[in-house]
Scaffold this motif. Structure first.
Motif, mmCIF file in Angstrom:
data_model
loop_
_atom_site.group_PDB
_atom_site.id
_atom_site.type_symbol
_atom_site.label_atom_id
_atom_site.label_comp_id
_atom_site.label_asym_id
_atom_site.label_seq_id
_atom_site.Cartn_x
_atom_site.Cartn_y
_atom_site.Cartn_z
ATOM 1 N N THR A 1 80.015 33.648 56.794
ATOM 2 C CA THR A 1 81.107 32.832 56.273
ATOM 3 C C THR A 1 81.002 31.380 56.740
ATOM 4 O OG1 THR A 1 82.517 33.564 58.100
ATOM 5 C CG2 THR A 1 82.700 34.774 56.026
ATOM 6 N N GLY A 2 79.818 30.990 57.176
ATOM 7 C CA GLY A 2 79.559 29.596 57.499
ATOM 8 C C GLY A 2 80.196 29.086 58.776
ATOM 9 N N ARG A 3 80.531 29.983 59.701
ATOM 10 C CA ARG A 3 81.210 29.555 60.920
ATOM 11 C C ARG A 3 80.257 29.190 62.048
ATOM 12 N NH1 ARG A 3 84.999 30.618 57.594
ATOM 13 N NH2 ARG A 3 87.163 30.513 58.252
ATOM 14 N N ILE A 4 79.127 29.890 62.128
ATOM 15 C CA ILE A 4 78.229 29.680 63.275
ATOM 16 C C ILE A 4 76.772 29.669 62.819
ATOM 17 C CG2 ILE A 4 79.815 30.758 64.930
ATOM 18 C CD1 ILE A 4 77.946 33.266 64.827
ATOM 19 N N GLU A 5 75.913 29.175 63.707
ATOM 20 C CA GLU A 5 74.470 29.319 63.551
ATOM 21 C C GLU A 5 74.043 30.576 64.285
ATOM 22 O OE1 GLU A 5 72.430 25.932 65.074
ATOM 23 O OE2 GLU A 5 73.308 24.554 63.612
ATOM 24 N N LEU A 6 72.917 31.135 63.866
ATOM 25 C CA LEU A 6 72.274 32.215 64.600
ATOM 26 C C LEU A 6 70.863 31.771 64.936
ATOM 27 C CD1 LEU A 6 73.387 35.355 62.526
ATOM 28 C CD2 LEU A 6 74.156 34.699 64.819
ATOM 29 N N PRO A 7 70.245 32.352 65.946
ATOM 30 C CA PRO A 7 68.880 31.949 66.284
ATOM 31 C C PRO A 7 67.961 32.020 65.064
ATOM 32 C CG PRO A 7 69.771 33.383 67.990
ATOM 33 C CD PRO A 7 70.768 33.369 66.865
ATOM 34 N N GLY A 8 67.345 30.901 64.730
ATOM 35 C CA GLY A 8 66.445 30.835 63.589
ATOM 36 C C GLY A 8 67.148 30.790 62.246
ATOM 37 N N ARG A 9 68.464 30.745 62.248
ATOM 38 C CA ARG A 9 69.244 30.711 61.001
ATOM 39 C C ARG A 9 70.310 29.630 61.103
ATOM 40 N NH1 ARG A 9 68.782 35.719 58.046
ATOM 41 N NH2 ARG A 9 67.624 37.246 59.245
ATOM 42 N N PRO A 10 70.113 28.514 60.407
ATOM 43 C CA PRO A 10 71.144 27.475 60.441
ATOM 44 C C PRO A 10 72.440 27.961 59.802
ATOM 45 C CG PRO A 10 69.432 26.934 58.842
ATOM 46 C CD PRO A 10 68.982 28.163 59.566
ATOM 47 N N ARG A 11 73.503 27.324 60.172
ATOM 48 C CA ARG A 11 74.817 27.644 59.618
ATOM 49 C C ARG A 11 74.792 27.403 58.111
ATOM 50 N NH1 ARG A 11 80.252 24.812 62.020
ATOM 51 N NH2 ARG A 11 81.655 25.388 60.345
ATOM 52 N N PRO A 12 75.164 28.392 57.293
ATOM 53 C CA PRO A 12 75.146 28.196 55.834
ATOM 54 C C PRO A 12 76.128 27.111 55.414
ATOM 55 C CG PRO A 12 75.424 30.532 56.387
ATOM 56 C CD PRO A 12 75.574 29.752 57.653
ATOM 57 N N ALA A 13 75.679 26.213 54.551
ATOM 58 C CA ALA A 13 76.553 25.158 54.036
ATOM 59 C C ALA A 13 77.494 25.720 52.977
ATOM 60 C CB ALA A 13 75.723 24.026 53.450
ATOM 61 N N GLU A 14 77.036 26.716 52.246
ATOM 62 C CA GLU A 14 77.845 27.361 51.218
ATOM 63 C C GLU A 14 77.676 28.860 51.346
ATOM 64 O OE1 GLU A 14 76.823 25.955 47.339
ATOM 65 O OE2 GLU A 14 77.320 23.878 47.802
ATOM 66 N N TRP A 15 78.692 29.594 50.977
ATOM 67 C CA TRP A 15 78.622 31.055 51.016
ATOM 68 C C TRP A 15 79.595 31.614 49.996
ATOM 69 C CZ3 TRP A 15 83.205 33.424 52.241
ATOM 70 C CH2 TRP A 15 84.161 32.635 52.885
ATOM 71 N N ARG A 16 79.356 32.857 49.623
ATOM 72 C CA ARG A 16 80.238 33.534 48.661
ATOM 73 C C ARG A 16 80.146 35.023 48.899
ATOM 74 N NH1 ARG A 16 82.639 32.225 43.668
ATOM 75 N NH2 ARG A 16 82.700 33.945 42.191
ATOM 76 N N TRP A 17 81.294 35.675 48.958
ATOM 77 C CA TRP A 17 81.297 37.117 49.091
ATOM 78 C C TRP A 17 81.322 37.773 47.725
ATOM 79 C CZ3 TRP A 17 86.413 36.294 52.029
ATOM 80 C CH2 TRP A 17 87.493 36.144 51.149
ATOM 81 N N ARG A 18 81.149 39.073 47.709
ATOM 82 C CA ARG A 18 81.163 39.842 46.454
ATOM 83 C C ARG A 18 82.427 40.695 46.443
ATOM 84 N NH1 ARG A 18 76.788 42.924 43.121
ATOM 85 N NH2 ARG A 18 78.097 44.476 42.116
ATOM 86 N N GLY A 19 83.401 40.312 45.615
ATOM 87 C CA GLY A 19 84.644 41.044 45.535
ATOM 88 C C GLY A 19 84.572 42.276 44.652
ATOM 89 N N ALA A 20 83.695 42.234 43.662
ATOM 90 C CA ALA A 20 83.547 43.364 42.742
ATOM 91 C C ALA A 20 82.875 44.527 43.446
ATOM 92 C CB ALA A 20 82.732 42.948 41.518
ATOM 93 N N PRO A 21 83.134 45.753 42.993
ATOM 94 C CA PRO A 21 82.469 46.911 43.601
ATOM 95 C C PRO A 21 80.950 46.774 43.557
ATOM 96 C CG PRO A 21 84.212 47.632 42.127
ATOM 97 C CD PRO A 21 84.070 46.149 41.944
ATOM 98 N N LEU A 22 80.295 47.237 44.597
ATOM 99 C CA LEU A 22 78.836 47.100 44.671
ATOM 100 C C LEU A 22 78.129 47.872 43.556
ATOM 101 C CD1 LEU A 22 78.327 47.387 48.531
ATOM 102 C CD2 LEU A 22 78.472 45.333 47.117
ATOM 103 N N SER A 23 78.755 48.926 43.061
ATOM 104 C CA SER A 23 78.136 49.725 42.008
ATOM 105 C C SER A 23 78.390 49.162 40.615
ATOM 106 C CB SER A 23 78.665 51.163 42.056
ATOM 107 O OG SER A 23 80.081 51.165 41.868
ATOM 108 N N GLY A 24 79.250 48.110 40.535
ATOM 109 C CA GLY A 24 79.624 47.580 39.219
ATOM 110 C C GLY A 24 79.027 46.246 38.908
#
Length: 197
Positions: free
Chosen positions: A174-197
């Protein structure tokens, strides 16, 4: 490994347990990296989760239900936290009362009750953490809840970050923190629809 109303209750309880002892602090402080202060961030949690409950009840297919939920302007920190908690518990009750085939509008896809429960967990946990940062306290959510929410809303990240602490993985997604080797994402989006749909 579905996200349930119980997960939302657990996320809410973790946030409330962290923030309730801090209600005598200055909630005009900035909430983490947000532009909002802690008071308005708690109000946002309440409004957002009430909106999700409204979606599940009215089930519009192409828009949000037209209302806003606000805390009274003179509400204390304890009272605005109570508003956020009440909204979360109302959403949890609505998720429990909704059949699995229910679908309602969300910009990230036609969401089912599990999707709204998962999104409610993210709003509660991440904005609860934003408030906690502003107040100098810490939220420590159940890691199993974080794992289920990450898997439901960010399935690719859940696979890529399988060895990372689930709370850190959720904050990174959700763009809150960096992780080792992974910069903090500037943009993000979750998937609200069911994974099977």
């Amino acid at each position: 490994m579905a996200v349930t109303a119980d997960d939302l209750d657990a996320a809410t309880s973790a946030v409330v347990a962290a923030l309730r002892p801090a209600t005598d602090l200055d909630w005009a402080a900035q909430a983490g990296s947000l532009e909002w202060d802690c008071w308005h961030t708690a109000e946002h949690i309440g409004d957002c989760l009430m909106s999700f409950a409204g979606q599940l009840v009215a089930r519009p297919q192409d828009r949000y239900v037209r209302f806003m939920a606000n805390a009274d302007k003179d509400a204390s920190a304890a009272e605005v936290l109570e508003f956020a908690e009440a909204s979360a518990r109302i959403l949890a009750a609505t998720v429990r009362a909704s059949g699995p085939d229910v679908r309602a509008y969300h910009p990230s896809g036609q969401a089912d009750p599990e999707g709204f429960a998962a999104m409610g967990c993210v709003e509660t946990l991440l904005h609860g953490d934003d408030i906690a940062q502003g107040l100098g306290v810490a939220v420590d959510p159940p890691r199993d809840v974080c794992t289920r929410v990450l898997t439901r809303l960010f399935p690719e990240a859940a696979q890529d970050l399988a060895g990372v602490d689930p709370w850190a993985a959720l904050r990174w997604s959700t763009g809150r923190i960096e992780l080792p080797g992974r910069p903090r994402p500037a943009e993000w989006r979750w998937r609200g629809a069911p994974l099977s749909g």
